[in-house]
Design a protein around this motif. Structure first.
Motif, PDB file in Angstrom:
ATOM      1  N   UNK A 172       0.787  -1.235   0.000  1.00  0.00           N
ATOM      2  CA  UNK A 172       0.000   0.000   0.000  1.00  0.00           C
ATOM      3  C   UNK A 172       0.817   1.282   0.000  1.00  0.00           C
ATOM      4  N   UNK A 173       2.084   1.209   0.376  1.00  0.00           N
ATOM      5  CA  UNK A 173       2.906   2.418   0.443  1.00  0.00           C
ATOM      6  C   UNK A 173       4.116   2.263  -0.479  1.00  0.00           C
ATOM      7  N   UNK A 174       4.570   3.355  -1.089  1.00  0.00           N
ATOM      8  CA  UNK A 174       5.626   3.253  -2.118  1.00  0.00           C
ATOM      9  C   UNK A 174       6.949   2.703  -1.612  1.00  0.00           C
ATOM     10  N   UNK A 175       7.262   2.897  -0.320  1.00  0.00           N
ATOM     11  CA  UNK A 175       8.556   2.431   0.181  1.00  0.00           C
ATOM     12  C   UNK A 175       8.431   1.138   0.989  1.00  0.00           C
ATOM     13  N   UNK A 176       7.295   0.467   0.872  1.00  0.00           N
ATOM     14  CA  UNK A 176       7.134  -0.831   1.494  1.00  0.00           C
ATOM     15  C   UNK A 176       7.342  -1.934   0.458  1.00  0.00           C
TER      16      UNK A 176
END
Length: 393
Positions: A172-176
């Motif tokens: 869900x998050x760009x850096x995950x």
């Protein structure tokens, strides 16, 4: 607007967004790095997902930028693979998405997924591009990495093998990221940790999309300065001309539907001491030279199988990033992700079942794990979960 000419290319800079000199310097560094890792190719294949796969002459691949490999050529595959390989009619050889073009790289070359400016600019920094901040279960530190893993330790291990099904978990998050892999580990969990890793991952930051991709990783100093994903630095020597590390895997498993597996095996060649990687039941991909490591020059002291995610908590609570299928282990076949036929390689270069398997889910309300054993699957685990839910906050 400012127009600069760098290495024969024009760069148009918007002065309202960046200071022109700072942006110019950044682009110069990025393009210099691209030139270093994107080697000249004899052929380029365009994948249906938009990837460009460059066919690079084997001895010109990034590995041979390493001072100890310059001027050398890839080794021939080892003559002896681990004994006791478990074959199963359930194992289906998977094709990568780019191979659906029915094109492959010529003999004497290897396929390398081309890195773009966008790939590097998505990273937090050029220094961190292609690297994990941390990627193995540490027992006292919480930096957003969460695991559901099975592991063995307390012995000397010379490799490991497993079959895992492939999913497309939501990140869900760009850096995950969300990954499923096996770890070959030695050293302490401090500054001298050695790991070799391989499996599949979804990483929007690294690849710019949500496809599960076959990947590798290595480090000799607990992810501080050494090692990288795939072929993004010198180290891993690829020998296979039909598998592209970092390329998308296709097809993938579906909930209550058909399950698609990949086999991954890492083992230490008894003759030369290098760590070889096999993808599928037969395809040797290449090797990590033994000189890259200190502890792993001898053997591994721990083997892990399972999943890992990054939970960045951008809004102060757990994210909805999924591990595995996004469903908990207790849901079982067709719903939860699994590893089966878990084995290790012993000092006699034989694949053997696991003894004293330990399970660890550091956030069991978010991602769980359970183990079993059967005549068909040998040692196996189900693992994973949805992330944020009523009990995971």
């Amino acid at each position: 607007m400012f127009l600069f000419i760098v290495a024969g290319e024009s760069i148009l800079i918007n002065e309202t967004r960046f200071k022109p000199l700072e942006e110019l310097q950044k682009l110069i560094r990025v393009r210099a790095h691209l030139k270093k890792i994107n080697k000249p190719s004899v052929k380029t294949i365009e994948s249906p997902d938009g990837d460009l796969i460059d066919c690079v002459v084997s001895h010109l691949q990034p590995a041979f930028d390493h001072p100890k490999l310059r001027g050398q050529r890839p080794l021939e595959p080892p003559s002896l693979r681990p004994k006791g390989h478990i074959s199963s009619d359930e194992t289906i050889e998977r094709l990568q998405l780019w191979a659906e073009t029915n094109e492959f790289c010529p003999n004497g070359t290897i396929p390398i997924r081309r890195t773009t400016e966008k790939d590097i600019l998505r990273a937090n920094s050029l220094k961190r591009f292609g690297k994990k901040i941390r990627g193995v279960r540490h027992y006292s530190k919480n930096d957003g990495h969460e695991h559901a893993v099975a592991f063995v330790n307390g012995n000397r291990y010379y490799g490991a093998k497993a079959t895992m099904n492939v999913w497309t978990p939501v990140v869900t998050e760009p850096y995950e990221f969300s990954l499923s892999q096996l770890w070959v580990i030695s050293g302490s969990f401090g500054n001298d940790l050695n790991t070799i890793e391989a499996g599949w991952q979804v990483s929007p930051e690294l690849y710019g999309d949500s496809y599960p991709r076959f990947f590798t990783y290595w480090t000799t100093d607990a992810y501080k300065t050494t090692g990288c994903y795939n072929l993004l630095c010198s180290g891993f020597v690829q020998t296979n001309n039909k598998i592209a590390i970092g390329a998308a895997i296709s097809p993938r498993s579906s909930y209550r539907g058909k399950q698609f597996d990949i086999d991954v095996m890492i083992w230490k060649d008894p003759k030369h001491g290098h760590w070889w990687l096999q993808f599928g039941s037969k395809a040797l991909i290449g090797y990590w030279p033994s000189f890259l490591f200190n502890h792993l020059q001898k053997h591994a002291s721990m083997i892990q199988f399972g999943g890992e995610i990054v939970n960045s908590r951008p809004k102060g609570h757990h994210t909805n990033t999924q591990m595995g299928s996004g469903h908990f282990a207790h849901e079982g076949y067709g719903k939860a992700a699994y590893f089966r036929n878990l084995q290790v390689v012993d000092w006699e270069n034989s694949l053997i079942p696991l003894a004293n398997l330990h399970l660890l889910a550091d956030h069991p309300n978010c991602y769980g794990i359970k183990a079993g054993k059967s005549n068909v699957w040998g040692n196996y685990i189900y693992y994973g979960g949805p992330g944020r839910n009523a009990r995971c906050r």
